[in-house]
Each structure stands twice: as C-alpha cells, then as structure tokens.
Design a protein around this motif. Structure first.
Motif, short mmCIF file in Angstrom:
data_model
loop_
_atom_site.label_atom_id
_atom_site.label_comp_id
_atom_site.label_asym_id
_atom_site.label_seq_id
_atom_site.Cartn_x
_atom_site.Cartn_y
_atom_site.Cartn_z
N SER A 210 0.83 -1.21 0.00
CA SER A 210 0.00 0.00 0.00
C SER A 210 0.86 1.25 0.00
N ALA A 211 1.94 1.21 0.79
CA ALA A 211 2.85 2.37 0.85
C ALA A 211 3.53 2.59 -0.49
N LEU A 212 3.97 1.49 -1.13
CA LEU A 212 4.63 1.61 -2.43
C LEU A 212 3.67 2.16 -3.47
N LYS A 213 2.44 1.69 -3.45
CA LYS A 213 1.45 2.18 -4.42
C LYS A 213 1.21 3.68 -4.24
N GLU A 214 1.05 4.11 -3.00
CA GLU A 214 0.80 5.53 -2.75
C GLU A 214 1.99 6.39 -3.19
N LEU A 215 3.20 5.92 -2.90
CA LEU A 215 4.39 6.68 -3.31
C LEU A 215 4.47 6.80 -4.82
N LEU A 216 4.21 5.71 -5.52
CA LEU A 216 4.28 5.73 -6.98
C LEU A 216 3.19 6.60 -7.60
N GLN A 217 2.04 6.66 -6.94
CA GLN A 217 0.94 7.47 -7.46
C GLN A 217 1.11 8.96 -7.16
N THR A 218 1.96 9.28 -6.20
CA THR A 218 2.12 10.68 -5.78
C THR A 218 3.56 11.16 -5.92
N LEU A 219 4.31 10.57 -6.86
CA LEU A 219 5.68 11.02 -7.08
C LEU A 219 5.70 12.52 -7.37
N PRO A 220 6.64 13.26 -6.77
CA PRO A 220 6.75 14.68 -7.09
C PRO A 220 6.94 14.87 -8.60
N SER A 221 6.31 15.87 -9.16
CA SER A 221 6.38 16.09 -10.60
C SER A 221 7.81 16.37 -11.07
N THR A 223 10.42 14.72 -10.17
CA THR A 223 11.21 13.49 -10.13
C THR A 223 11.72 13.13 -11.53
N ARG A 224 13.03 12.90 -11.63
CA ARG A 224 13.62 12.54 -12.92
C ARG A 224 13.97 11.05 -13.01
N VAL A 225 14.30 10.46 -11.87
CA VAL A 225 14.64 9.03 -11.83
C VAL A 225 14.14 8.47 -10.50
N LEU A 226 13.65 7.23 -10.55
CA LEU A 226 13.21 6.53 -9.34
C LEU A 226 14.18 5.39 -9.05
N LEU A 227 14.77 5.41 -7.87
CA LEU A 227 15.64 4.32 -7.42
C LEU A 227 14.90 3.47 -6.41
N LEU A 228 14.91 2.16 -6.58
CA LEU A 228 14.27 1.24 -5.64
C LEU A 228 15.37 0.38 -5.01
N LEU A 267 5.23 0.76 -11.75
CA LEU A 267 6.65 0.96 -12.02
C LEU A 267 6.91 1.13 -13.51
N ARG A 268 6.11 0.47 -14.34
CA ARG A 268 6.23 0.60 -15.78
C ARG A 268 5.51 1.87 -16.27
N GLU A 269 4.43 2.23 -15.58
CA GLU A 269 3.58 3.32 -16.06
C GLU A 269 4.03 4.71 -15.61
N VAL A 270 4.72 4.82 -14.46
CA VAL A 270 5.13 6.14 -14.01
C VAL A 270 6.07 6.76 -15.03
N ALA A 271 6.05 8.06 -15.11
CA ALA A 271 6.83 8.75 -16.14
C ALA A 271 8.35 8.59 -15.98
N PRO A 272 8.91 8.77 -14.78
CA PRO A 272 10.38 8.68 -14.68
C PRO A 272 10.87 7.24 -14.84
N PRO A 273 12.05 7.05 -15.40
CA PRO A 273 12.65 5.70 -15.44
C PRO A 273 12.88 5.19 -14.02
N SER A 274 12.68 3.88 -13.85
CA SER A 274 12.88 3.27 -12.53
C SER A 274 14.05 2.30 -12.58
N ILE A 275 14.81 2.27 -11.49
CA ILE A 275 16.00 1.42 -11.41
C ILE A 275 15.93 0.60 -10.13
N ALA A 276 15.94 -0.73 -10.26
CA ALA A 276 16.04 -1.61 -9.09
C ALA A 276 17.50 -1.83 -8.76
#
Length: 425
Positions: A210-221, A223-228, A267-276
């Motif tokens: 639930s926390a991950l979903k909320e964070l991904l849905q409310t990423l600051p505009s 944000t250029r890259v998401l690191l997991l 993770l696929r749908e959010v605009a910024p590239p994501s890196i695990a």
C-alpha cells in the motif's frame, strides 16, 4: 595517528604482551571481511562521532557511502549524519546477533564491549585500528568471538572518499511503520524508495504494498529518476504469507494480489525511469518487483528466484514480470526448477542490466541515476512511454508507425533544432 601509535605500542615485542597477542591471533575465531559484510540486518558503529574529521564519523559515512544500513552508537549524541543514535548495543534488541559491529573505542572500553557482545550473541566484530590490545584479543579468544583485527580498516577495504557526505534530501519520509522509507534529492531530483525492514527480509506485506502504491501514485512532478533499493542481505523475500491465511478469506487474498500487480504495473507506467538496485536475494514477488523496473542493477552477491514449485506451489504472478525481461525458455526454467539464478547468469538471461561488485553497488547506482537525471526529462519520459508502446505492437511496420510521430515531435523542439544546427556545422 594517535590510535595507530597506540596499536604499535601494544604490538611491540614485549615478551608477555607479544606472546598473548600471537596466541590470540592464532586461536581466536577467524572472520573474513566478506563474512562481516554479509551481516543480515546491517551494521552498528560503536564510537560513532558527529565530527567529520574523526575516525568514528568516517566509518559511519563509509557504510552510508556504499549504501549499507548503519546505526551509530554514542553516549553523547542523539543524531549523527541524520541517523538516530542508540546508546548501547542492547538497544538493537533481540536481533543484535544479526548485526556487524565496527568498534572505534579505546582498548579499555573495547574490553568491556566484548562481554556485552557475547551476551548479545554478536559474532561479527571488526576492531578498527587503535581499538584493540593484547588483552582485548586474549579476552576475545576466551569468549570465542568472531573478529577482524590487527590491521584491516573498513575505509581501505571498502574504499572511502573523505569529501563524500550523505546527499541532502529536499524531502523525506517513511511509511508502513518504517518498513518503507523515501527521500528526494533536491540537486538531482532522484527519488529513492528503500525497503527498510531487513528483519522481515523486506517482505511485501499489505502495508508495504500500500505504501509503495501511494508513493508511486504521488511522485513529485520534478522526479527525474526513481531508485528502488533495500536494506539488509535480502532485496525482498516476496509476499508475507500471513496475508494469505485461510481466515482472511478469498476476497482479501485477491485484494493483496491485485495490490501487488498494481504496484508492479505502476513501475512501468510512471513517467520517470525506474531502477532496481538488488544487493541480495530477490525471490518470488521480490523478484517480480525488481524485474518490473526499467533497469536492474545487481551486486555480484545477488540472486533471483521463483521458488514456488519447490514449496508445493507455483510463482504465477511473479513469472509475469520475469517473462517481460527474459526468454520463454528462461522463465520456464526459473518457474519449474525454482533454482536461484546468480547475478552473472541473470545478466546473460536479460534479467539484469549490469552486475556490480557489492561494495560499489549503491554508489554506481547513484551515478547511473544521476546520469539519466541530467538528460532532458521531457524527452526521457516520452521516450520511456513510446519504448513500451511500440514493444506491444505485433508487426514491425506498426512499431515504426508508433515511434515515428514521437521522433518527429522531438525534432520540432527548440533543443533538438539547436542540436541539428550544431551537427550541421
């Protein structure tokens, strides 16, 4: 320098002290640097200092510089480098035995610490230069403690840039009772999400999902890259089985699976590239989570697994994300044999983009993220969207038909026209 001088004095060829020291070194439990760094719950720094020129601060920063979880232990400070301090190893609780402890204290204090370590069943102790003496080593032998001592220094073994300081976060927070932490670096606009529950092997419980979903849905505009990332020796062990207890009912089981699928699709749908950033075992839904990111960077100690078939089940949903990154034969092998796939083989199978030495994993991941962050975010984000859209098209002609409008749109921008003029010259 004073610590090194004290160490040299302790090791002078005084017959009694030298005999004790040699005997302790010969018989005390041996501990390798790699064995120490595999501590499941992270590390504690006894003698941590708030002063950056002090060795106790450098050791703490060294752990942080390499993306390792560290707890400062200090009697005088409450917060060091943004981390809350504990006053004693006892404050680590019943899981103290799963920590690696770096010791930066005078020998007299170290001597007292050894008995406490034995009481807490701690078997990973690294006596930094200046913290030991023949008496300390002799007592460690009597207590049969696992030690690194008499020379190796964390700063040398891992590598340390004394100019490095923890990135200043423009915003940060936590969720799921601290099991998920996040921070946004103001300078690079890299948004880092950390699975921070090594005691549960970073299980993807309902609150965590639930926390991950909320964070991904409310990423600051911005944000250029998401690191997991994650803490501990396991990236994630997957679902918490308690969420599928019979008494919860099929409806709740379905909601848990839907929530997990939503997180992975986001993770696929959010605009910024994501890196695990995978430092250890990514298994079942943990493997699914890593493979859902756009890029996967893995330590040479990492492994990937779909273990369901080995436990009387099958990893149905995790296999979906794995199949997006590798061949049908490879995902079939993982699903049917349920074997761990080491990082190097995972790279050959396409699950991993790069394999990096464990000690350099997090610093290299930051470099990759910051490199992407320097590019035009509008073009990177549009590029990610079109990249996956054209992959879904059934024919080559349809793929080009999908990509051409985006390419034309790009060349119409002022920035692209400047590039065209530059290379026309």
């Amino acid at each position: 320098m004073q610590r090194l001088q004290r160490l040299q004095q302790h090791l002078l060829p005084n017959s009694t002290n030298c005999a004790k020291s040699l005997r302790a070194q010969a018989t005390a439990s041996k501990l390798s640097v790699s064995g120490f760094l595999q501590a499941p719950h992270g590390f504690a720094v006894v003698g941590a200092s708030a002063e950056r020129q002090k060795f106790g601060n450098k050791v703490l920063r060294c752990y942080l510089q390499h993306g390792l979880s560290a707890v400062p232990v200090s009697l005088t400070q409450t917060v060091i480098e943004g981390l809350p301090c504990i006053s004693s190893l006892k404050d680590l609780g019943r899981d103290a035995e799963h920590y690696g402890v770096s010791v930066i204290t005078p020998p007299k204090v170290t001597l007292q610490l050894l008995d406490l370590a034995k009481e807490l069943k701690i078997q990973r102790l690294w006596l930094q230069p200046g913290s030991e003496s023949p008496e300390v080593l002799q007592r460690a032998e009597e207590l049969q403690l696992g030690l690194i001592h008499s020379g190796p220094c964390l700063l040398v073994e891992l590598g340390f840039d004394p100019q490095w300081i923890p990135p200043q976060a423009s915003a940060s927070g936590e969720a799921a009772e601290g099991a998920v932490r996040w921070r946004l670096c103001g300078a690079s606009q890299v948004f880092t999400v950390t699975l921070a529950a090594p005691k549960t092997r970073n299980a993807l419980s309902r609150p965590v999902l639930s926390a991950l979903k909320e964070l991904l849905q409310t990423l600051p505009s911005s944000t250029r890259v998401l690191l997991l990332e994650s803490q501990g020796s396991v990236f994630s062990s997957g679902h918490r089985f308690g969420d599928f207890a019979a008494e919860l009912g099929a409806a709740e089981h379905r909601r848990t699976l839907q929530l997990c699928s939503e997180v992975n699709m986001l993770l696929r749908e959010v605009a910024p590239p994501s890196i695990a950033v995978v430092q250890g075992l990514a298994t079942a839904a943990g493997c699914q989570l890593a493979c859902s990111c756009d890029l996967v960077l893995a330590a040479d100690t990492a492994a990937f697994q779909l273990p369901g078939a080995a436990n009387g089940g099958f990893c149905h949903t995790p296999a979906v994300a794995v199949a997006q990154r590798t061949s049908a034969s490879a995902v079939a092998e993982m699903a049917f044999l349920a074997e761990k796939i080491p990082a190097e083989r995972a790279e050959r199978l396409g699950l991993v983009n790069r394999v990096i030495p464990r000690a350099k994993l997090y610093s290299e991941a930051r470099k990759v993220a910051e490199k992407i962050a320097k590019a035009d975010p509008a073009q990177i984000q549009r590029g990610k969207q079109v990249l996956y859209q054209q992959m879904l098209k059934p024919t080559l002609a349809e793929k080009y038909a999908c990509a051409e409008p985006a390419m034309l749109e790009m060349f119409s921008t002022p920035a692209s026209q400047e590039m065209v003029k530059k290379f026309q010259r």
